[in-house]
Scaffold this active site. Sequence first.
Site, PDB file in Angstrom:
ATOM      1  N   LEU A 125      46.211  29.885  28.295  1.00  0.00           N
ATOM      2  CA  LEU A 125      47.071  30.997  28.702  1.00  0.00           C
ATOM      3  C   LEU A 125      46.253  32.280  28.714  1.00  0.00           C
ATOM      4  O   LEU A 125      45.759  32.717  27.682  1.00  0.00           O
ATOM      5  CB  LEU A 125      48.248  31.133  27.730  1.00  0.00           C
ATOM      6  N   HIS A 229      44.064  36.383  17.054  1.00  0.00           N
ATOM      7  CA  HIS A 229      43.376  37.488  17.706  1.00  0.00           C
ATOM      8  C   HIS A 229      44.425  38.539  18.086  1.00  0.00           C
ATOM      9  O   HIS A 229      45.525  38.181  18.517  1.00  0.00           O
ATOM     10  CB  HIS A 229      42.679  36.936  18.958  1.00  0.00           C
TER      11      HIS A 229
END
Length: 344
Positions: A125, A229
């Site tokens: 993604l 992240h």
Amino acid sequence: MMVIRPVERSDVSALMQLASKTGGGLTSLPANEATLSARIERAIKTWQGELPKSEQGYVFVLEDSETGTVAGICAIEVAVGLNDPWYNYRVGTLVHASKELNVYNALPTLFLSNDHTGSSELCTLFLDPDWRKEGNGYLLSKSRFMFMAAFRDKFNDKVVAEMRGVIDEHGYSPFWQSLGKRFFSMDFSRADFLCGTGQKAFIAELMPKHPIYTHFLSQEAQDVIGQVHPQTAPARAVLEKEGFRYRNYIDIFDGGPTLECDIDRVRAIRKSRLVEVAEGQPAQGDFPACLVANENYHHFRVVLVRTDPATERLILTAAQLDALKCHAGDRVRLVRLCAEEKTA
């Protein structure tokens, strides 16, 4: 209009551009043209029914239908770990105790695991930073659920998603630096590239086989276990609102969390339904954004439309019907984009 469609061979240059913007750590989208071309070819063969389940994978792109610009990519692996082992760490506990000495220590421990073997996986993604607006991120991520709902028999009962772990702009991963590098003797970026280009044999050959006490890792590494992240935090939130949960499994490279959910409990899959479509001028009003998808396996399309999610007859414009490759009288799949109205 932004449209989700199956990947095509001509998309390889656009995917290379997307790969150059990831900042590293997205293993399944390496900036390697041969690897991306092979990925596209595998997706096409999956749609054509030419591959065994162990090799099947679908790839979709988000395209601006007016300009042809490819703004994002998403994918589904049908069944992971059936050809090459699919590794992660399970974060568990080992207890060391002595009644005689009145000592009791419960130690967080990493156990090498293949527990998700056979699961379907949401992966790859990535949305171009310039296009992170107007619900594009939601459309890109959740479009896969519309495909899975329409073609449920193609997928397994459990769905997993590996979230990118903490890594800085220079490719530094605290988890890798404290653990992986000691066994693999290479930088994170090198290991990430090898894995992304399909050269995975080194993982089984070099990775530690025994449980690892997390207290032996640096504090910095311990702090990022199960963390994402910063750019991945929105994607994690999207999946969690669809029913996905972190069950103490992490990536062996960067320590990022693996989320999982039973496929039939995913909100967008469970609540999506088929409605008849008609051409006309959609009613005006303060309607929520909804995902609308056709039921065409080879020419699958998904768009965002503001409409009443409870309608039994969906009115779309000619342009929307064209984008969906649909005609009046066809049945399309409809579901509210979010459980509560959100803007990306």
